[in-house]
Motif scaffolding. Structure first.
Motif, PDB file in Angstrom:
ATOM      1  N   PHE A   1      64.983  19.454 -16.755  1.00  0.00           N
ATOM      2  CA  PHE A   1      64.218  19.432 -15.513  1.00  0.00           C
ATOM      3  C   PHE A   1      64.651  20.625 -14.682  1.00  0.00           C
ATOM      4  N   ARG A   2      63.910  20.897 -13.637  1.00  0.00           N
ATOM      5  CA  ARG A   2      64.232  22.010 -12.739  1.00  0.00           C
ATOM      6  C   ARG A   2      64.659  21.439 -11.397  1.00  0.00           C
ATOM      7  N   ALA A   3      65.693  22.020 -10.834  1.00  0.00           N
ATOM      8  CA  ALA A   3      66.163  21.559  -9.533  1.00  0.00           C
ATOM      9  C   ALA A   3      65.087  21.779  -8.483  1.00  0.00           C
ATOM     10  N   PRO A   4      64.962  20.867  -7.515  1.00  0.00           N
ATOM     11  CA  PRO A   4      63.950  21.031  -6.465  1.00  0.00           C
ATOM     12  C   PRO A   4      64.300  22.178  -5.527  1.00  0.00           C
ATOM     13  N   ALA A   5      63.319  22.645  -4.784  1.00  0.00           N
ATOM     14  CA  ALA A   5      63.523  23.735  -3.824  1.00  0.00           C
ATOM     15  C   ALA A   5      64.644  23.379  -2.855  1.00  0.00           C
ATOM     16  N   GLY A   6      65.547  24.324  -2.627  1.00  0.00           N
ATOM     17  CA  GLY A   6      66.665  24.093  -1.728  1.00  0.00           C
ATOM     18  C   GLY A   6      67.860  23.435  -2.377  1.00  0.00           C
ATOM     19  N   ALA A   7      67.846  23.298  -3.706  1.00  0.00           N
ATOM     20  CA  ALA A   7      68.954  22.624  -4.402  1.00  0.00           C
ATOM     21  C   ALA A   7      70.242  23.412  -4.279  1.00  0.00           C
ATOM     22  N   CYS A   8      71.360  22.675  -4.214  1.00  0.00           N
ATOM     23  CA  CYS A   8      72.683  23.257  -4.009  1.00  0.00           C
ATOM     24  C   CYS A   8      73.629  22.857  -5.130  1.00  0.00           C
ATOM     25  N   ASP A   9      74.287  23.838  -5.732  1.00  0.00           N
ATOM     26  CA  ASP A   9      75.441  23.582  -6.589  1.00  0.00           C
ATOM     27  C   ASP A   9      76.649  23.570  -5.664  1.00  0.00           C
ATOM     28  N   ALA A  10      77.203  22.400  -5.451  1.00  0.00           N
ATOM     29  CA  ALA A  10      78.222  22.208  -4.411  1.00  0.00           C
ATOM     30  C   ALA A  10      79.654  22.353  -4.892  1.00  0.00           C
ATOM     31  N   HIS A  11      79.840  22.840  -6.138  1.00  0.00           N
ATOM     32  CA  HIS A  11      81.213  23.001  -6.629  1.00  0.00           C
ATOM     33  C   HIS A  11      81.201  23.871  -7.881  1.00  0.00           C
ATOM     34  N   PHE A  12      81.571  25.126  -7.720  1.00  0.00           N
ATOM     35  CA  PHE A  12      81.720  26.026  -8.866  1.00  0.00           C
ATOM     36  C   PHE A  12      82.758  27.080  -8.520  1.00  0.00           C
ATOM     37  N   HIS A  13      83.201  27.815  -9.547  1.00  0.00           N
ATOM     38  CA  HIS A  13      84.260  28.812  -9.383  1.00  0.00           C
ATOM     39  C   HIS A  13      83.815  30.152  -9.959  1.00  0.00           C
ATOM     40  N   VAL A  14      84.405  31.207  -9.444  1.00  0.00           N
ATOM     41  CA  VAL A  14      84.250  32.538 -10.031  1.00  0.00           C
ATOM     42  C   VAL A  14      85.633  33.102 -10.324  1.00  0.00           C
ATOM     43  N   PHE A  15      85.696  33.935 -11.379  1.00  0.00           N
ATOM     44  CA  PHE A  15      86.943  34.581 -11.781  1.00  0.00           C
ATOM     45  C   PHE A  15      86.660  36.051 -12.053  1.00  0.00           C
ATOM     46  N   GLY A  16      87.474  36.911 -11.456  1.00  0.00           N
ATOM     47  CA  GLY A  16      87.309  38.338 -11.651  1.00  0.00           C
ATOM     48  C   GLY A  16      88.338  38.901 -12.614  1.00  0.00           C
ATOM     49  N   PRO A  17      88.318  40.217 -12.813  1.00  0.00           N
ATOM     50  CA  PRO A  17      89.295  40.857 -13.715  1.00  0.00           C
ATOM     51  C   PRO A  17      90.727  40.610 -13.239  1.00  0.00           C
ATOM     52  N   ALA A  18      91.597  40.267 -14.183  1.00  0.00           N
ATOM     53  CA  ALA A  18      92.972  39.918 -13.828  1.00  0.00           C
ATOM     54  C   ALA A  18      93.713  41.081 -13.176  1.00  0.00           C
ATOM     55  N   GLU A  19      93.352  42.324 -13.545  1.00  0.00           N
ATOM     56  CA  GLU A  19      94.050  43.459 -12.958  1.00  0.00           C
ATOM     57  C   GLU A  19      93.691  43.646 -11.482  1.00  0.00           C
ATOM     58  N   ARG A  20      92.559  43.096 -11.069  1.00  0.00           N
ATOM     59  CA  ARG A  20      92.158  43.206  -9.660  1.00  0.00           C
ATOM     60  C   ARG A  20      92.533  41.963  -8.863  1.00  0.00           C
ATOM     61  N   TYR A  21      92.470  40.823  -9.518  1.00  0.00           N
ATOM     62  CA  TYR A  21      92.739  39.554  -8.841  1.00  0.00           C
ATOM     63  C   TYR A  21      93.864  38.830  -9.590  1.00  0.00           C
ATOM     64  N   PRO A  22      95.101  39.058  -9.213  1.00  0.00           N
ATOM     65  CA  PRO A  22      96.234  38.445  -9.928  1.00  0.00           C
ATOM     66  C   PRO A  22      96.257  36.924  -9.744  1.00  0.00           C
ATOM     67  N   TYR A  23      96.748  36.245 -10.765  1.00  0.00           N
ATOM     68  CA  TYR A  23      96.814  34.794 -10.735  1.00  0.00           C
ATOM     69  C   TYR A  23      98.078  34.330 -10.027  1.00  0.00           C
ATOM     70  N   GLY A  24      98.067  33.071  -9.634  1.00  0.00           N
ATOM     71  CA  GLY A  24      99.231  32.468  -9.009  1.00  0.00           C
ATOM     72  C   GLY A  24     100.302  32.144 -10.029  1.00  0.00           C
ATOM     73  N   ASP A  25     101.358  31.528  -9.572  1.00  0.00           N
ATOM     74  CA  ASP A  25     102.527  31.284 -10.407  1.00  0.00           C
ATOM     75  C   ASP A  25     102.412  30.025 -11.263  1.00  0.00           C
ATOM     76  N   GLU A  26     101.522  29.108 -10.903  1.00  0.00           N
ATOM     77  CA  GLU A  26     101.474  27.812 -11.585  1.00  0.00           C
ATOM     78  C   GLU A  26     100.111  27.627 -12.257  1.00  0.00           C
ATOM     79  N   LEU A  27      99.883  28.371 -13.321  1.00  0.00           N
ATOM     80  CA  LEU A  27      98.605  28.285 -14.029  1.00  0.00           C
ATOM     81  C   LEU A  27      98.505  26.968 -14.794  1.00  0.00           C
ATOM     82  N   ARG A  28      97.359  26.306 -14.656  1.00  0.00           N
ATOM     83  CA  ARG A  28      97.097  25.069 -15.381  1.00  0.00           C
ATOM     84  C   ARG A  28      96.268  25.313 -16.636  1.00  0.00           C
ATOM     85  N   TYR A  29      95.691  26.506 -16.758  1.00  0.00           N
ATOM     86  CA  TYR A  29      94.785  26.831 -17.853  1.00  0.00           C
ATOM     87  C   TYR A  29      94.745  28.335 -18.006  1.00  0.00           C
TER      88      TYR A  29
END
Length: 287
Positions: A11-39
């Motif tokens: 099906f297609r989401a209706p007009a105005g639909a919101c994805d209310a929880h997602f993540h983005v990840f960039g290149p590791a050399e630009r965005y370093p990770y924290g000390d306690e990686l879970r994955y």
């Protein structure tokens, strides 16, 4: 981003639909990770996510800070700045962060702060009490701004937090349906108490239909159907949906369309799906 052989969206989401929880990840050399990686963090840039989400009809977006970056929100905030689409953000900051920083974040669309506990953390007596100073400080500050606290806690911890949630002055979201294990069914004391808070509490608790693969054990996640359906029936005006993209350590087991299609099973009524995808997130995030 999914390594799973996905199914077509049904099906297609209706007009105005919101994805209310997602993540983005960039290149590791630009965005370093924290000390306690879970994955092992993937490369999951905004353009990859949007290619999928917009194809399914989504028009509004809530970025959520992933645990891999700790309290360095740069990757998420940069992604928010790159899009002209309606969006909000949930950050992870210290509860004593200066007011000026909260003002800055508000101006660029942030509307909440995460409280993030490892989903598979086993029961630990007294642990929940250690969370209370952060929760109470955040509540005092965020309630004045109309922000929310975004909880990700294992089911046993969610259960222990219910009296605290009842007393909060701020709006708050509960990710991954509270992480009550689907195999235990909807009749456990913890889940029944959660439903009671939703039904009889002050009305500031919202639930995210996200991360079903974190609490389900059966093919097609069928064991989670009674839990999702009970939540929708109990608080139809305080349920929101999120993809939890890019599914992280589950990317080889689930597909984004597969998860989206679950809404047809959980909320077969089109009007109910519209509340979950459009009306409820619009009310909560102020779109």
């Amino acid at each position: 981003m999914s390594l799973y052989q996905d199914e077509p969206a049904r099906f297609r989401a209706p007009a105005g639909a919101c994805d209310a929880h997602f993540h983005v990840f960039g290149p590791a050399e630009r965005y370093p990770y924290g000390d306690e990686l879970r994955y092992a963090p993937p490369l999951a840039p905004l353009e990859d996510y949007l290619a999928h989400a917009q194809a399914n009809g989504f028009e509004r977006f809530v970025f959520v800070q992933p645990s891999a970056y700790g309290r360095d929100n740069a990757c998420m905030l940069d992604a928010m700045a790159q899009t002209t689409l309606p969006c909000r953000g949930i950050v992870d900051v210290d509860e004593h962060v200066p007011d000026a920083e909260l003002d800055r974040l508000h101006a660029i669309g942030v509307r909440g702060v995460r409280l993030n506990v490892r989903p598979i953390k086993p029961f630990e007596a007294g642990f929940t009490q250690t969370l209370l100073p952060r929760i109470q400080r955040l509540d005092a500050r965020l309630s004045e701004r109309g922000w929310q606290i975004d909880f990700l806690t294992p089911g046993w911890c969610t259960h222990e937090l219910l009296p605290t949630l009842h007393a909060l002055r701020s709006q708050h979201t509960i990710a991954h349906m509270g992480l009550f294990l689907a195999k235990d069914g909807p009749d456990t004391a913890g889940f029944r108490a959660f439903l009671d808070l939703l039904k009889n509490g002050p009305g500031r608790t919202w639930v995210k239909l996200t991360g079903v693969y974190r609490m389900s054990e059966t093919p097609g996640f069928t064991d989670a159907d009674p839990i999702a359906q009970a939540l929708i029936a109990t608080a139809p005006d305080r349920i929101i949906w999120g993809s939890d993209y890019p599914h992280l350590s589950f990317a080889d087991k689930v597909g984004s369309n597969q998860l989206f299609n679950l809404l047809l099973r959980w909320a077969p009524d089109e009007a109910a799906r519209r509340r979950i995808l459009v009306d409820n997130p619009k009310a909560l995030f102020g779109f």
